[in-house]
Scaffold this motif. Structure first.
Motif, PDB file in Angstrom:
ATOM      1  N   ARG A 156       8.588 -33.036  78.481  1.00  0.00           N
ATOM      2  CA  ARG A 156       8.765 -31.908  79.396  1.00  0.00           C
ATOM      3  C   ARG A 156       9.144 -32.382  80.795  1.00  0.00           C
ATOM      4  N   GLY A 157       8.969 -33.675  81.037  1.00  0.00           N
ATOM      5  CA  GLY A 157       9.462 -34.236  82.286  1.00  0.00           C
ATOM      6  C   GLY A 157      10.979 -34.216  82.314  1.00  0.00           C
ATOM      7  N   LEU A 158      11.583 -34.631  81.218  1.00  0.00           N
ATOM      8  CA  LEU A 158      13.050 -34.629  81.108  1.00  0.00           C
ATOM      9  C   LEU A 158      13.593 -33.201  81.036  1.00  0.00           C
ATOM     10  N   ALA A 159      12.996 -32.372  80.213  1.00  0.00           N
ATOM     11  CA  ALA A 159      13.539 -31.031  79.969  1.00  0.00           C
ATOM     12  C   ALA A 159      13.392 -30.111  81.173  1.00  0.00           C
ATOM     13  N   TYR A 160      12.230 -30.187  81.852  1.00  0.00           N
ATOM     14  CA  TYR A 160      11.921 -29.198  82.892  1.00  0.00           C
ATOM     15  C   TYR A 160      11.505 -29.820  84.224  1.00  0.00           C
ATOM     16  N   GLY A 161      11.181 -31.113  84.232  1.00  0.00           N
ATOM     17  CA  GLY A 161      10.563 -31.701  85.417  1.00  0.00           C
ATOM     18  C   GLY A 161       9.115 -31.255  85.550  1.00  0.00           C
ATOM     19  N   ASP A 162       8.452 -31.030  84.428  1.00  0.00           N
ATOM     20  CA  ASP A 162       7.100 -30.470  84.414  1.00  0.00           C
ATOM     21  C   ASP A 162       6.069 -31.588  84.642  1.00  0.00           C
ATOM     22  N   ILE A 217      12.261 -37.979  73.841  1.00  0.00           N
ATOM     23  CA  ILE A 217      13.364 -37.113  74.229  1.00  0.00           C
ATOM     24  C   ILE A 217      12.869 -35.678  74.425  1.00  0.00           C
ATOM     25  N   ASP A 218      11.718 -35.362  73.838  1.00  0.00           N
ATOM     26  CA  ASP A 218      11.148 -34.019  73.975  1.00  0.00           C
ATOM     27  C   ASP A 218      10.222 -33.937  75.188  1.00  0.00           C
TER      28      ASP A 218
END
Lengths: 268, 268
Positions: free
Chosen positions: B20-26, B17-18
């Motif tokens: 960075r793909g989910l949070a920022y699309g990084d 859940i952490d």
């Protein structure tokens, strides 16, 4: 042990590899301050979540569901940070959204420390103008990731401009300055996020009879500003003592007046 | 049973859940065609993945690792689609990337069906100009999600313009047209994706001595085009028989010549 995150109300710390959040950033989020065991300005936060969700055509669960999730994660912490994410459910593949249904993710963590006033630097990276997404706190944040690489020791917050050189806001905040007694803040209709604290500060200023305006101004405007501060839901009003190499009184008199009206826990 | 996805080489169908793909699309990704049990144009695909990863300052595992993952998922399918994702590892919170290390995700699915030629419509939604991200196949794809809502029955592919009204490409493809014997394709230096098939078609055309140019042209250019086609790694060259209400020969003679040079499985 209290879990740190819930997915659709159940303890979970993963999402499916087919999540449209991962694949496309097809979702919105909120960062909220937990205070005295509750969510600060919960109504306002939920209304903004719902407004952002509507822009992407996503169904938003009612506030009490979010609050129940958050309470389940927040056992006895006086202060903290909650993150609420709303991510479109995956059905088949491809960009085209086939459902308004969304997954609800809630995470709780501790409140990060911060210094009393901020040193601001203007980022070289400029934000793209996309009215269809402007103002929304969505999950496409690569510009912020790229800009954050410019953070150097001694800078507390980066300011971002658009491709025309107009100020938009901070990397994680909205921007205000005072000039000749007027409270000024950038438009966020072409890029940037219209934060809940930005709206609250504008309301407070209006209530105090302070002249205010949304403006398109470049970084030079800050060199002539009498006071500067940035805002978000975690820090409230954060006065700037420096922008680039220019020192500033922090907090300035209007900044202090607004913070007093904003009240605890944001008194400065 | 063969798993449908691997994360860092191990069967898994979730990410943290952490992420960075989910949070920022990084992160960045590739969509690849599986053919005769292998990955088509694997070298080229990996080089583009590596180039995109470098733009975001991400470490990219070597090609053989990706191929081994893909082979593990692709038991006996003659054709199919692989998706390779590279997502920055999460360390702490905040936009600032603190590592170049990335998670490797590989998914395999079946090849979607397609009609022999495409009807194209120009989308109303316009792409934002962001040179820092232009050309990269990254995980911030909300503009494509919004545009895809404009897909209607009878349209096979949407064409996208930038805010100045210049054509950029297709929703899931790059765009080419022929005018007076010249092969034209939009610049992708301000927005859009520089696809591997786009590069391959330009090389093939050069090898055939066909005059070519990258251009900034609006949709009107398509109304005067002699032939139009779109390209991507799954369809190769996809001739258009219609753009908006205008009918076209599909495939046109140069389109056919290019497809012949491109070879199987893309012969048209």
């Amino acid at each position: 042990m209290t879990p740190a995150s819930l997915v659709d109300g159940a303890p979970a710390d993963t999402v499916g590899i087919d999540s449209r959040g991962l694949a496309y950033g097809d979702g919105v989020f909120r960062t909220l301050r937990l205070q005295d065991g509750g969510v600060l300005h919960a109504d306002e936060q939920w209304r903004k979540l719902a407004a952002d969700a509507q822009r992407l055509d996503l169904e938003v669960p009612p506030l009490d569901v979010w609050l129940a999730d958050t309470a389940m994660l927040n056992h006895g912490q006086a202060t903290g940070v909650a993150k609420w994410l709303l991510v479109r459910r995956s059905e088949g593949r491809g960009y085209r959204p086939t459902t308004r249904a969304a997954q609800r993710i809630v995470q709780v963590s501790s409140l990060p420390p911060r210094v009393a006033s901020a040193a601001l630097t203007i980022a070289a990276l400029r934000l793209a103008a996309q009215p269809a997404l402007a103002g929304i706190k969505h999950l496409n944040r690569l510009e912020q990731v790229l800009a954050a690489r410019e953070l150097r020791p001694g800078t507390d917050e980066l300011l971002m401009c658009d491709h025309d050189g107009f100020l938009v806001g901070g990397l994680r905040s909205n921007l205000f300055w005072v000039h000749d007694g007027r409270l000024l803040t950038p438009f966020v209709d072409r890029c940037g996020i219209a934060g809940t604290m930005r709206a609250r500060v504008l309301r407070i200023a209006a209530g105090l009879g302070v002249a205010q305006a949304e403006v398109r101004e470049g970084g030079a405007a800050l060199m002539a500003a009498d006071e500067i501060f940035v805002t978000n839901a975690l820090v409230g009003i954060w006065p700037a003592h420096r922008v680039e190499t220019r020192g500033l009184q922090a907090p300035g008199p209007l900044t202090q007046r607004l913070a007093r009206e904003l009240g605890p826990p944001f008194l400065i």
